[in-house]
Design a protein around this motif. Structure first.
Motif, PDB file in Angstrom:
ATOM      1  N   GLY A 115       0.823  -1.213   0.000  1.00 56.88           N
ATOM      2  CA  GLY A 115       0.000   0.000   0.000  1.00 56.88           C
ATOM      3  C   GLY A 115       0.853   1.257   0.000  1.00 56.88           C
ATOM      4  N   CYS A 116       1.920   1.249   0.785  1.00 60.13           N
ATOM      5  CA  CYS A 116       2.813   2.417   0.843  1.00 60.13           C
ATOM      6  C   CYS A 116       3.645   2.553  -0.426  1.00 60.13           C
ATOM      7  CB  CYS A 116       3.721   2.317   2.075  1.00 60.13           C
ATOM      8  SG  CYS A 116       2.834   2.579   3.631  1.00 60.13           S
ATOM      9  N   MET A 117       4.068   1.427  -1.021  1.00 55.80           N
ATOM     10  CA  MET A 117       4.804   1.503  -2.295  1.00 55.80           C
ATOM     11  C   MET A 117       3.938   2.130  -3.382  1.00 55.80           C
ATOM     12  SD  MET A 117       7.268  -1.816  -2.848  1.00 55.80           S
ATOM     13  CE  MET A 117       6.036  -3.085  -2.647  1.00 55.80           C
ATOM     14  N   LEU A 118       2.635   1.790  -3.382  1.00 54.00           N
ATOM     15  CA  LEU A 118       1.732   2.308  -4.401  1.00 54.00           C
ATOM     16  C   LEU A 118       1.331   3.755  -4.136  1.00 54.00           C
ATOM     17  CD1 LEU A 118      -0.632  -0.772  -4.900  1.00 54.00           C
ATOM     18  CD2 LEU A 118       1.177   0.013  -6.426  1.00 54.00           C
ATOM     19  N   THR A 119       1.363   4.150  -2.857  1.00 51.60           N
ATOM     20  CA  THR A 119       0.967   5.513  -2.502  1.00 51.60           C
ATOM     21  C   THR A 119       2.114   6.503  -2.696  1.00 51.60           C
ATOM     22  OG1 THR A 119      -0.599   4.657  -0.851  1.00 51.60           O
ATOM     23  CG2 THR A 119       0.033   6.972  -0.657  1.00 51.60           C
ATOM     24  N   PHE A 120       3.303   6.110  -2.240  1.00 55.06           N
ATOM     25  CA  PHE A 120       4.448   7.031  -2.269  1.00 55.06           C
ATOM     26  C   PHE A 120       5.415   6.657  -3.398  1.00 55.06           C
ATOM     27  CE2 PHE A 120       3.065   6.489   2.223  1.00 55.06           C
ATOM     28  CZ  PHE A 120       2.494   7.740   2.400  1.00 55.06           C
ATOM     29  N   TYR A 121       4.925   6.732  -4.631  1.00 55.12           N
ATOM     30  CA  TYR A 121       5.730   6.302  -5.780  1.00 55.12           C
ATOM     31  C   TYR A 121       6.279   7.480  -6.579  1.00 55.12           C
ATOM     32  CZ  TYR A 121       1.739   7.549  -8.709  1.00 55.12           C
ATOM     33  OH  TYR A 121       0.747   8.237  -9.337  1.00 55.12           O
ATOM     34  N   THR A 157      18.983  -3.924  -4.668  1.00 52.92           N
ATOM     35  CA  THR A 157      19.578  -3.130  -5.754  1.00 52.92           C
ATOM     36  C   THR A 157      18.747  -3.251  -7.031  1.00 52.92           C
ATOM     37  OG1 THR A 157      21.784  -3.505  -4.824  1.00 52.92           O
ATOM     38  CG2 THR A 157      21.673  -2.735  -7.098  1.00 52.92           C
ATOM     39  N   GLY A 158      18.343  -4.495  -7.363  1.00 55.21           N
ATOM     40  CA  GLY A 158      17.542  -4.721  -8.571  1.00 55.21           C
ATOM     41  C   GLY A 158      16.201  -4.021  -8.510  1.00 55.21           C
ATOM     42  N   ALA A 159      15.533  -4.078  -7.335  1.00 59.08           N
ATOM     43  CA  ALA A 159      14.216  -3.451  -7.183  1.00 59.08           C
ATOM     44  C   ALA A 159      14.327  -1.933  -7.282  1.00 59.08           C
ATOM     45  CB  ALA A 159      13.614  -3.849  -5.837  1.00 59.08           C
ATOM     46  N   VAL A 160      15.313  -1.351  -6.595  1.00 63.84           N
ATOM     47  CA  VAL A 160      15.482   0.105  -6.601  1.00 63.84           C
ATOM     48  C   VAL A 160      15.865   0.590  -7.998  1.00 63.84           C
ATOM     49  CG1 VAL A 160      16.880   2.013  -5.731  1.00 63.84           C
ATOM     50  CG2 VAL A 160      16.021   0.287  -4.146  1.00 63.84           C
ATOM     51  N   ALA A 161      16.798  -0.131  -8.649  1.00 65.14           N
ATOM     52  CA  ALA A 161      17.226   0.274  -9.997  1.00 65.14           C
ATOM     53  C   ALA A 161      16.065   0.211 -10.983  1.00 65.14           C
ATOM     54  CB  ALA A 161      18.364  -0.632 -10.471  1.00 65.14           C
ATOM     55  N   THR A 162      15.250  -0.868 -10.897  1.00 66.72           N
ATOM     56  CA  THR A 162      14.093  -1.000 -11.780  1.00 66.72           C
ATOM     57  C   THR A 162      13.089   0.113 -11.533  1.00 66.72           C
ATOM     58  OG1 THR A 162      14.357  -3.414 -11.791  1.00 66.72           O
ATOM     59  CG2 THR A 162      12.235  -2.537 -12.530  1.00 66.72           C
ATOM     60  N   PHE A 202      13.098   4.082  -0.169  1.00 66.60           N
ATOM     61  CA  PHE A 202      12.814   3.625   1.196  1.00 66.60           C
ATOM     62  C   PHE A 202      11.871   2.433   1.204  1.00 66.60           C
ATOM     63  CE2 PHE A 202      10.041   3.738   4.972  1.00 66.60           C
ATOM     64  CZ  PHE A 202      10.991   3.524   5.956  1.00 66.60           C
ATOM     65  N   TRP A 203      10.767   2.502   0.460  1.00 67.90           N
ATOM     66  CA  TRP A 203       9.769   1.433   0.535  1.00 67.90           C
ATOM     67  C   TRP A 203      10.208   0.178  -0.214  1.00 67.90           C
ATOM     68  CZ3 TRP A 203       6.629   0.985   4.261  1.00 67.90           C
ATOM     69  CH2 TRP A 203       6.174   2.120   4.925  1.00 67.90           C
ATOM     70  N   GLN A 204      11.036   0.337  -1.259  1.00 71.58           N
ATOM     71  CA  GLN A 204      11.606  -0.855  -1.896  1.00 71.58           C
ATOM     72  C   GLN A 204      12.582  -1.551  -0.949  1.00 71.58           C
ATOM     73  OE1 GLN A 204      10.766  -2.340  -4.651  1.00 71.58           O
ATOM     74  NE2 GLN A 204       9.391  -0.780  -5.480  1.00 71.58           N
ATOM     75  N   TRP A 205      13.340  -0.751  -0.183  1.00 71.81           N
ATOM     76  CA  TRP A 205      14.265  -1.319   0.809  1.00 71.81           C
ATOM     77  C   TRP A 205      13.481  -2.039   1.909  1.00 71.81           C
ATOM     78  CZ3 TRP A 205      14.604   0.530   5.999  1.00 71.81           C
ATOM     79  CH2 TRP A 205      15.567  -0.138   6.767  1.00 71.81           C
ATOM     80  N   VAL A 206      12.403  -1.424   2.400  1.00 72.68           N
ATOM     81  CA  VAL A 206      11.573  -2.058   3.437  1.00 72.68           C
ATOM     82  C   VAL A 206      11.019  -3.384   2.921  1.00 72.68           C
ATOM     83  CG1 VAL A 206       9.391  -1.872   4.730  1.00 72.68           C
ATOM     84  CG2 VAL A 206      10.944   0.080   4.635  1.00 72.68           C
ATOM     85  N   ASN A 207      10.538  -3.389   1.670  1.00 72.41           N
ATOM     86  CA  ASN A 207       9.954  -4.604   1.100  1.00 72.41           C
ATOM     87  C   ASN A 207      10.981  -5.722   1.009  1.00 72.41           C
ATOM     88  OD1 ASN A 207       7.842  -6.133  -0.212  1.00 72.41           O
ATOM     89  ND2 ASN A 207       8.912  -5.781  -2.141  1.00 72.41           N
TER      90      ASN A 207
END
Length: 321
Positions: A104-110, A155-160, A118-123
């Motif tokens: 929910g936070c990834m979709l809200t604060f994109y 790294t992959g998630a943040v870079a993507t 931050f939210w990709q790191w948390v995930n």
């Protein structure tokens, strides 16, 4: 009423795992978030019931439904191989509430780079806890493997996410809302194979229909890991595809324009509703005890099986979660 018989097989799920419906019922029970509310005393009571039954001691007055309930409570909180109590957020019953908040936070604060990172790191931090908590006793995860998978997936998630964010700046706003899903899908393709790299090196156990171990297969490991990656990505689709479309429409309405603070909780609630169904149904896409034709195995293992068990055409393996 007579005493409960000792021939109930609580080593296996209660429902037929050869059917999608049976697997779905199993995973709806395993991922039930209400198990998180159970006290330490209730968990210990369930553990005692299960361990006593396995040792041939039936708790007085115990019914079959109570036995199965105790088995699923026990399975929800204790590691199947080590018997240790799993940390709260690492349990399967925590999947829905934890992913509801994080997704929910990834979709809200994109929109802003710091919140995306931050939210990709948390995930990915949460995924690392889940993967470690549900590690296999047959193929234990080392700290080095865990660290490599964690850093690579993050790294992959943040870079993507950042790469697609920059590419979608001039596209319609709805397109940008799907960037978090692409990042999560990419991270799953990195994280799961790395976390299970030992299986890709030495293989996973394969057995005959009776459960007798016939050897280790890298081919079966690749098939099992592919199935898990597909399940994880499918699990994310409803929660990360449906709410963005709904929110994109609602944010144009006066109701949300005048109450922008409602956006985040509404998005989290929509994600949670999707995950309640998507998590168990996508876990059930493939049988936990999957099968593979002997003629698709490595030549050495195929020759060994055909020599020692000439009538065996199909072997079985645990695909993992």
């Amino acid at each position: 009423m007579g005493e409960l018989p000792l021939d109930i097989n609580i080593q296996e799920p209660r429902w037929d795992q050869s059917t999608f419906l049976g697997r779905a019922r199993h995973f709806f029970t395993v991922t039930d978030p209400r198990n998180l509310l159970l006290s330490g005393a209730q968990l210990e009571a369930s553990r005692n019931i299960v361990q006593n039954y396995r040792a041939g001691v039936v708790t007085p007055g115990l019914t079959e439904d109570q036995l199965w309930r105790a088995k699923y409570v026990y399975d929800s909180a204790f590691h199947p191989d080590t018997g240790e109590k799993v940390v709260l957020i690492g349990r399967m019953s925590a999947q829905v509430p934890m992913n509801m908040m994080i997704t929910g936070c990834m979709l809200t604060f994109y929109r802003k780079t710091p919140t995306v990172v931050f939210w990709q790191w948390v995930n990915q931090s949460f995924n690392a806890v889940v993967n470690y908590s549900n590690r296999s006793g047959d193929a234990p995860i080392t700290v080095q493997q865990l660290g490599t998978a964690y850093v690579s997936a993050t790294t992959g998630a943040v870079a993507t996410a950042l790469g697609l964010k920059s590419l979608t700046k001039h596209l319609p706003p709805l397109v940008g809302r799907f960037v978090p899903f692409a990042a999560v899908a990419a991270a799953n393709c990195i994280n799961i194979p790395l976390m299970r790299q030992r299986e890709l090196q030495v293989g996973i156990p394969v057995t005959d229909e009776a459960g007798q171990r016939l050897g280790h297969s890298v081919t079966a490991a690749k098939q099992g890991i592919f199935q898990v990656v597909v399940s994880r990505i499918c699990m994310a689709i409803p929660a990360m595809a449906i709410p963005p479309v709904i929110m994109n429409t609602l944010e144009k309405k006066d109701f949300l324009k005048h109450r922008p603070w409602l956006g985040a909780p509404l998005q989290v609630g929509l994600v949670g509703f999707c995950l309640i169904f998507a998590t168990p149904l996508c876990c059930a896409l493939f049988p936990q005890r999957s099968s593979i034709q002997v003629n698709r195995l490595e030549p050495e293992l195929r020759a060994q099986i055909q020599e020692q068990n000439p009538g065996t055409e199909v072997v079985y393996y645990n695909k993992g979660l």
